[in-house]
Design a protein around this motif. Structure first.
Motif, PDB file in Angstrom:
ATOM      1  N   PRO A 461       0.816  -1.227   0.000  1.00 31.17           N
ATOM      2  CA  PRO A 461       0.000   0.000   0.000  1.00 31.17           C
ATOM      3  C   PRO A 461       0.840   1.263   0.000  1.00 31.17           C
ATOM      4  CG  PRO A 461      -0.084  -1.073   2.149  1.00 31.17           C
ATOM      5  CD  PRO A 461       0.598  -2.034   1.227  1.00 31.17           C
ATOM      6  N   ALA A 462       2.091   1.184   0.448  1.00 26.40           N
ATOM      7  CA  ALA A 462       2.929   2.384   0.476  1.00 26.40           C
ATOM      8  C   ALA A 462       3.230   2.896  -0.930  1.00 26.40           C
ATOM      9  CB  ALA A 462       4.233   2.086   1.217  1.00 26.40           C
ATOM     10  N   ALA A 463       3.222   2.006  -1.913  1.00 27.48           N
ATOM     11  CA  ALA A 463       3.527   2.428  -3.280  1.00 27.48           C
ATOM     12  C   ALA A 463       2.381   3.191  -3.920  1.00 27.48           C
ATOM     13  CB  ALA A 463       3.873   1.213  -4.136  1.00 27.48           C
ATOM     14  N   ASP A 464       1.196   3.171  -3.304  1.00 32.37           N
ATOM     15  CA  ASP A 464       0.037   3.904  -3.814  1.00 32.37           C
ATOM     16  C   ASP A 464      -0.253   5.159  -3.018  1.00 32.37           C
ATOM     17  OD1 ASP A 464      -0.997   2.398  -6.079  1.00 32.37           O
ATOM     18  OD2 ASP A 464      -1.327   0.787  -4.639  1.00 32.37           O
ATOM     19  N   ARG A 465       0.615   5.511  -2.095  1.00 36.27           N
ATOM     20  CA  ARG A 465       0.378   6.687  -1.256  1.00 36.27           C
ATOM     21  C   ARG A 465       1.347   7.796  -1.656  1.00 36.27           C
ATOM     22  NH1 ARG A 465       0.109   5.137   4.964  1.00 36.27           N
ATOM     23  NH2 ARG A 465      -0.711   7.264   4.978  1.00 36.27           N
ATOM     24  N   PRO A 466       0.865   8.967  -2.067  1.00 37.98           N
ATOM     25  CA  PRO A 466       1.770  10.087  -2.355  1.00 37.98           C
ATOM     26  C   PRO A 466       2.407  10.598  -1.077  1.00 37.98           C
ATOM     27  CG  PRO A 466      -0.516  10.795  -2.502  1.00 37.98           C
ATOM     28  CD  PRO A 466      -0.548   9.314  -2.317  1.00 37.98           C
TER      29      PRO A 466
END
Length: 595
Positions: A461-466
């Motif tokens: 999920p960190a890769a989808d959070r700006p």
């Protein structure tokens, strides 16, 4: 007196309405003009007196109201003429003849085709979020879209079923550059499904226009059926051979003008220049094949007769004919003959005018001309190459993209898919710097970058959070909005070493790609939790703490007095960091400070 008729009968008196009016009985009304039936047309003259000797009202239209919207004033019976481009000054055959005859023009066309052939492409969704697994879409939708993408890719791998994409594209661009009449025939199954896109010779296609000067489109008949009127005719052997509807043919001219039916190709735009260049080349060819001016004129004694001159000429030609090595050697002749040798001046074979012709041809296709002109410095050549890339190659890529996107949307029922060009020859350091800058300001996430590169997204999920880069590390945007600390939010986003391992495992698959190292560094930066003053487990010094302690970890159990003591000791050990943290040099002590 009443007039007598030939039979002696009296003629009826003339009607008063038939009598001519005197000038004093004429009354000119200055008012709004009336149309058919006495209705007002809303003219310009309104009878206010200002229209005295004015422009007056225009003549009433003679055409029916249904003519409104006609594209241009085409000749009557336009569709009856069978020859394509019958009403154009230049025909298709002449355009192709000029493009093939002038070698410089042909080289420029082939160069542009080579550049387009080298472009890499892919089929992707218009909205990148449809490709993500954790963007709220079900796996069925992703699988269905992936299947459609694979179908479209397979089709355009060989658009006509036999020719590969690059060769197929070169042939399409040839008709676009030369005659601006790129034509594709849609081969379909009985169910109407597209199975192949065959290229047709655009020079054999005659356009048909409707009453408004436009291409006839399908319409619905009174019985509810769809009627496909002829929109194009293929002329073979000088006669109409086949009728095509708008559904059968994809006819795509690039440079369309409202007053013309056919396109305006780049070759036609420089037709006069090409004509001049061809005539100059013919003159240069005649210099080597024809002419009556010898290379040199050698004087002979004045007393020689024509027979003696001819005899000596035959001797001279026989002496040096066929022996190139002997021809280059010195020859001694009697008398003063050698002193009277006159070398004729050879004409200049290449001058500034030839460069000017080359520049015009290259400019028409936005190709850099430095290969055909005198040497120029490197900065000028780079600027011209960049300008040609922007003005010439990019519009051609957009033309191809629009054509393919229309086919994908209409024939494959996939308006959510598009053809995308993949950037080439991009410097790796420049690309990584751009990616890093976008990540730092939170303009994009790592998965958005991977979508742009055509790679699968990360599962974390960190890769989808700006995230935004701050002095304390990467902070999610929602953390800044809520005013919360960095460490707590980072800890909630990255769930321990398990998420770290899964992310690095995903990255290890892409180590061979050009962005693998950068993505790994970005993930590591997002996973690292820096010291924060509000973190009870790992407390840190606040930013800009004296002595260069800002951002570093501090002892967990120290009280305020111990912390102040550590700050003073750090400032005494490194005065430079102390001054840098305070924004300048420390003030000099004065008497008022108690020293």
């Amino acid at each position: 007196m009443p007039e007598q008729t030939s039979g002696g009968a009296k003629a009826a008196p003339a009607s008063p309405s038939a009598w001519p009016l005197s000038p004093y009985q004429v009354n000119v009304a200055q008012g709004a003009p009336t149309g058919a039936g006495g209705s007002s047309r809303g003219g310009i003259s309104r009878g206010t007196g200002a229209d005295w000797f004015g422009p007056l009202d225009p003549l009433a239209p003679i055409a029916p109201p249904q003519v409104a919207g006609r594209r241009f004033d085409f000749p009557p019976g336009y569709n009856v003429v069978t020859r394509p481009r019958a009403y154009e000054a230049i025909g298709f055959a002449e355009l192709r003849g000029f493009a093939d005859a002038y070698d410089l023009l042909r080289l420029v066309i082939e160069t542009r085709k080579d550049q387009m052939e080298r472009q890499r492409w892919c089929i992707r969704p218009r909205d990148p979020k449809f490709m993500r697994k954790n963007a709220g879409k079900s796996a069925v939708v992703d699988a269905e879209m992936s299947a459609r993408i694979a179908t479209v890719k397979k089709f355009f791998h060989k658009p006509d079923g036999t020719t590969r994409w690059k060769t197929w594209l070169r042939s399409l661009l040839e008709d676009m550059f030369v005659i601006d009449a790129a034509t594709l025939y849609c081969q379909r199954t009985r169910e109407g499904k597209l199975v192949a896109l065959h290229q047709l010779d655009g020079a054999t296609i005659k356009r048909v226009i409707d009453d408004f000067g436009r291409t006839p489109q399908p319409y619905t008949a009174p019985d509810g059926g769809i009627v496909y009127p002829p929109a194009y005719q293929q002329v073979l052997k000088g006669l109409p051979a086949v009728d095509y509807s708008a559904r059968d043919i994809i006819y795509r001219p690039r440079n369309v003008r409202a007053h013309r039916v056919y396109g305006y190709s780049p070759v036609q735009q420089v037709l006069m220049t090409v004509n001049i260049a061809l005539r100059r080349q013919l003159w240069q060819l005649d210099y080597y094949s024809e002419g009556s001016i010898p290379d040199a004129l050698i004087g002979v004694p004045n007393g020689w007769t024509p027979d003696q001159i001819k005899q000596f000429q035959d001797y001279w030609d026989q002496e040096f004919a066929g022996d190139l090595a002997r021809r280059r050697r010195a020859k001694f002749v009697p008398g003063d003959t050698a002193a009277k040798v006159h070398q004729t001046k050879e004409p200049e074979q290449k001058n500034d005018f030839d460069e000017w012709l080359a520049r015009i041809i290259c400019y028409a296709f936005s190709v850099p001309p430095q290969w055909a002109v005198k040497l120029m410095n490197r900065a000028t050549a780079d600027n011209q190459s960049a300008q040609a890339q922007e003005e010439g190659l990019e519009p051609t890529k957009e033309w191809v993209k629009d054509l393919i996107d229309e086919i994908i949307a209409e024939e494959f029922a996939s308006p959510d898919l598009e053809l995308a060009w993949l950037d080439e020859d991009t410097d790796e350091k420049t690309e990584q710097a751009q990616f890093e800058a976008r990540v730092r300001i939170g303009a994009a996430t790592l998965n958005e970058f991977r979508d742009a590169l055509g790679l699968d997204p990360f599962d974390s999920p960190a890769a989808d959070r700006p995230m935004v880069l701050t002095a304390s590390g990467y902070v999610p945007i929602e953390s800044n909005l809520e005013g919360q600390g960095t460490s707590a939010q980072s800890g909630s986003a990255i769930q321990g070493s398990q998420d770290r391992a899964s992310v690095r495992k995903s990255i290890s698959k892409d180590l061979g790609t050009h962005d693998g190292r950068f993505l790994r560094r970005s993930i590591d930066a997002a996973l690292i939790s820096k010291a924060s003053p509000d973190d009870p487990e790992h407390p840190g010094w606040p930013a800009k703490t004296t002595g260069g302690l800002g951002g570093k970890f501090r002892p967990k159990d120290d009280d305020e007095e111990s912390n102040d003591h550590r700050i003073r000791l750090a400032a005494e050990d490194d005065p430079k960091k102390s001054s840098d943290a305070t924004g300048g040099d420390l003030p000099e002590p004065t008497d008022s400070d108690g020293f």
